[in-house]
Each structure stands twice: as structure tokens, then as C-alpha cells.
Design an enzyme around this catalytic site. Structure first.
Site, short mmCIF file in Angstrom:
data_model
loop_
_atom_site.label_atom_id
_atom_site.label_comp_id
_atom_site.label_asym_id
_atom_site.label_seq_id
_atom_site.Cartn_x
_atom_site.Cartn_y
_atom_site.Cartn_z
N ILE A 237 0.99 -1.20 0.40
CA ILE A 237 0.35 0.04 0.08
C ILE A 237 0.87 1.18 0.21
CG2 ILE A 237 -1.94 1.32 1.29
CD1 ILE A 237 -2.87 -0.77 -0.39
N GLU A 238 0.48 1.75 -1.01
CA GLU A 238 1.48 3.16 -1.42
C GLU A 238 -0.17 4.44 -0.80
OE1 GLU A 238 2.39 6.37 -1.79
OE2 GLU A 238 2.88 6.54 -3.74
#
Length: 495
Positions: A237-238
Site C-alpha cells: 500500500i502506498e
């Protein structure tokens, strides 16, 4: 706009500067996504069988194809994303550099290597290797529609995976271009694209891929994680940031101001690791603000200008709300203000005296705005910079204490006397903590992110003490106890 033709739903990709329809794309449903993933599994088997050298040769071939057709991709990005052609070219150049690094370093980073077995297992040879998941799903953003997803796509491919890419609904044409270019360069659809909205992304999460890499908002990231949890699919996840830039009293103020306005306004401020907050030592605050104000006034968001339009229309309301909220709480706009927010373009806005609990300080704005706050010293600067749920990038300008300040920041990345420089170094990991997400792209960490470790032990000779057998005796256990005591139980004397 969504239409139905031949029983296939479609949507239009629009030019954010004009609203003009550029192209029409299918809204792929779960059945189609599953079929694409099934095909990807077949391609993954072939792709892994090529080995590191075979994949390297083909990825370099793709890299050269992108370089040779770069003007075409620059024009498409300018039209579909809205950013100036120069910014598009810079983004593509960085993506190409990262692809080259991944292709040429995957073997060294991921190949099986020996590790020390330890004294108790000295009769074994121990190795660890890193193996691809098979198929990786990538859900990409619209703000950097080549560089950001390629941080996952390129590294996942180099690690031996096939990739199914779901680009943002705002930039589907760019995603299709990448997949088409790979097919033309390589001849096999190891990289495929599915297009649509959140439902298409959800279908990709549920399709049984080995891992999903997502870039977007924290709210959407939670939905992606929830969908992936149903099949225990791991995720990377970014999820954005609220990055701070710190200016110490011995900083080069001209360079710091230049970095601050570029970090805040480049790509019309639509940068996950862009500069949104600036904290300046009180001894140089006035001089810095004067430098920043002069530079900000020289910029203009307009057709053909240095700043493009806001790509996602809904972001306009968020930018306006943050500016209005700050001013209502007593802040001042020394550049720009409410009148800077237009229908498609937002002019640079510099806010001062913004309360710490204002939305412009606590929430991601994602526009060409920046807050500037005076601090008494670097302790206060660090405390304020760290007072956020996000933790993506950060910047420090200074001399004597710059490194010390950087090491105290709660962030995945920090640039000293430069801005966003960490994003351009292929060997460095990119990612954050907290609301900014978890996992890393780029560098050795990025390659390993798209693999699972596989440990192997091989007995070289029979052990002196056979403990993993029912033929073990009490005498064997006593000898083992004495050995452990001799090796690890002695008290150390402090002199």
C-alpha cells in the site's frame, strides 16, 4: 460518462484541461478480470522459466521500445493526465531508469544464496532464494500514471511475475499503452491491462493473484485491503502523504525556497510525496518567506504554462475547502487564496499562520498549496513535522544539523538539501508508514516485495547429536544441554 454498447459497459477518458473526450474504454467485469488472470498464470510460467538473464534481455528490449516511442507516450500523458510535456518526459525518464535498474539487478538480489547455519546446525548447508508469486495485480494512480505503477510493474516483472495492471479510470489510455508496448516489444502478454472503476479493482483483488500493489488514498486502500483479506492476498500500500520540509537557520534559503515551491506546485501539487507543510527556523523565517513568495508569484497554472490542470475534478473542492478553512481560522494567504481556485486550474497558494489543527495541516490537499510555519528551533520543527498520521517523504535544508534532523523524522524517506531526490534513486526503497501505507517499491526491497522467500537446508553429514529422532537418548539430551550452556549460558564480565 458510462454507456452500454453490445452489452459491454464503457467509460470515457477526458482531457482534464478541456473536458474533451479522448477515448472510450471497457468497464471490465469480474468474469473478464478472472479470464485475464487465468491467462496471466500461463504467461507467468513461461516468464519465470526464462530465468534472470532471459527476463533481463526482454525487459531491456521493452525499455528500448519505450525510449524509441517516448514522444508518443509524452503526448498521450499530456492529453490524458494534463501535465506539461516537459513534466511528462521527466516522469517517463525516471520510470525507464528504474526499469533498467530492476532488470539488471534482479539476479544479484534474488538469486539463491548461502547463509550461515549456526553452531547447532553446522552439519547442514543453508540457502535462501526469492521466488515470484506468479501473478501480481497492480492498481495504479492517475497523478504519475507511468512512474508510480512502473515502480511495481517493472520490479514485479524483473522478479519473475506476470502482471495484471488496473490503471486509474482517469488515465486508462496510458495503462493500455504500456501493455501494448510490452506486447509489441516482447510478443507475449506477460503484462496485461483491465480497465474500469472500483468494481474492476475489487475483482482483481478477488481473482486469486499472488499479491496486489495499490497506490491511492487511505480510504480506498482500506477497501482494497478488505477485499484482499477475503482470499488472504498480501498487499503493498502506498497511500499518500502530508510531507514536511524543514528549513534550519544555516540553510541556503534560495535553494530551500526553490525546493519548497517546486515540491508544493510541481504536477499542480498532485504528488503523494510533495511538499505540503514547511517549518522554518524563526531566525530566517522572514527571509525565507520573502524568497518563497517571490518564486510562487512567478508561477501560473494555465494552458501551456508550467502548471497543468487538476486531473481529478473532485479534488478542486478539497483544495478550496482547505484554503477557506485555514483563512477562517485566522491564517493569511501571502500568495493566492480563494480566488486561485478555478474550474480546472488552481494557482499556487502560500498560507501562513495556519493553526495546527486546520485541514491544510492535517489532511492531504493534493493541490499547489503550501503552509509555512515559524518554529523556535529544530526540536519544534521535528515535533511538528512528525505530528501527522502520515509518514511518506520529508525534506531538510540546513548544514550543521541536517543529517541529525533527518534521522529524527518519522517518514519512509528524507531528502537533504534537495527535494524528492530519493524518488529518483533506483537503489533506494520508496514507501511510508502510518496512513501512508506499508511495503516498498524500488531497490532491493522493491524486488523482494514481489517474491516470497524460500529456505532450504541440506544435511551434509550426520549430526554429532541427533535430536530430531525418537532414537534420541537421555544422554543425548544431557550432552545437548551442556553444549547450549557452554555456547550461550556463560555470564559476561563487564570491565
Amino acid at each position: 460518462m458510462t454507456t452500454v454498447a453490445s452489452e459491454t459497459a464503457t467509460f470515457d477518458s477526458l482531457n482534464p484541461a478541456t473536458g474533451e473526450v479522448l477515448s472510450t474504454h471497457p468497464i471490465h467485469d469480474a468474469a473478464h478480470v478472472n479470464a485475464v488472470v487465468d491467462r496471466a498464470r500461463i504467461e507467468a510460467s513461461w516468464w519465470e522459466s526464462l530465468g534472470f538473464d532471459g527476463r533481463k534481455e526482454r525487459l531491456i528490449r521493452w525499455q528500448k521500445y519505450v525510449v524509441q516511442h517516448m514522444d508518443e507516450l509524452v503526448e498521450l500523458m499530456h492529453l490524458e493526465n494534463g501535465k506539461p510535456a516537459g513534466d511528462a518526459a521527466l516522469e517517463i525518464t525516471l520510470a525507464i531508469d528504474h526499469l533498467h535498474w530492476a532488470a539488471t539487478h534482479a539476479g544479484k538480489v534474488l538469486k539463491r544464496r548461502s547463509v550461515a547455519p549456526g553452531l547447532m546446525m553446522a552439519n547442514n548447508a543453508a540457502t535462501v532464494g526469492y521466488r515470484p508469486f506468479g501473478v501480481v495485480g497492480v492498481i495504479g494512480p492517475w497523478n504519475y500514471p507511468v512512474y508510480t505503477p512502473m515502480g511495481s510493474i517493472g520490479y514485479a516483472l524483473a522478479a519473475g511475475n506476470a502482471v495484471v495492471f488496473k490503471p486509474s479510470e482517469h488515465t486508462p489510455g496510458i495503462g493500455e499503452w504500456l501493455a501494448r508496448s510490452f506486447l509489441e516489444a516482447i510478443g507475449r502478454p506477460v503484462l496485461q491491462v483491465v480497465t474500469g472503476f472500483g468494481e474492476t479493482g475489487g475483482a482483481l483483488c478477488a481473482a486469486g493473484v499472488g499479491k496486489v500493489a495499490f497506490t491511492g488514498s487511505p480510504a480506498t486502500a482500506r477497501r482494497v485491503m478488505a477485499a484482499c483479506a477475503e482470499t488472504l492476498t498480501p498487499v503493498l500500500i502506498e497511500a499518500g502523504g502530508k510531507d514536511a520540509l524543514i528549513v534550519d537557520e544555516d540553510a541556503d534559503l534560495d535553494a530551500a525556497a526553490d525546493a519548497a515551491i517546486w515540491g508544493a506546485a510541481a504536477n499542480a501539487g498532485q504528488t503523494c510525496a510533495g511538499v505540503e507543510r514547511v517549518y522554518v527556523h524563526e531566525r530566517v523565517y522572514d527571509d525565507f518567506l520573502r524568497e518563497l513568495t517571490d518564486k510562487a508569484k512567478d508561477l501560473a497554472a494555465e494552458p501551456g504554462g508550467q502548471l497543468g490542470p487538476i486531473t481529478m475534478p473532485a479534488q478542486i473542492d478539497i483544495i478550496r475547502r482547505h484554503i477557506d478553512d485555514a483563512l477562517a481560522r485566522g491564517a493569511r494567504a501571502v500568495v493566492g487564496g480563494p480566488e486561485s481556485v478555478g474550474e480546472r486550474y488552481v494557482q499556487p497558494t502560500v498560507l501562513v499562520d495556519v493553526p495546527d489543527d486546520a485541514a491544510a495541516i492535517t489532511e492531504e490537499t493534493f493541490g499547489p498549496t503550501v503552509t509555512v510555519t515559524k518554529v523556535r528551533d529544530m526540536d519544534e520543527a521535528v515535533a511538528k513535522a512528525n505530528a501527522t498520521a502520515y509518514g511518506l517523504g520529508s525534506t531538510v535544508f540546513g548544514k550543521a544539523r541536517a543529517v541529525q534532523v533527518a534521522e529524527r523524522l518519522r517518514a519512509g524517506m528524507t531528502a537533504i538539501n534537495g527535494v524528492l531526490t530519493f524518488a529518483g534513486v533506483p537503489s533506494l526503497p520508496f514507501g511510508g508508514i502510518g496512513e501512508s501505507g506499508f511495503g516498498r517499491i524500488h531497490g532491493p526491497d522493491g524486488l523482494k516485495e514481489f517474491t516470497y522467500s524460500h529456505a532450504i537446508t541440506r544435511q551434509r553429514f550426520k549430526p554429532a547429536l541427533a535430536m530430531t529422532t525418537f532414537r534420541r537418548t537421555t544422554k543425548d539430551e544431557e550432552r545437548a544441554g551442556k553444549l547450549v550452556s557452554a555456547l550461550y549460558g556463560r555470564s559476561s564480565k563487564k570491565g
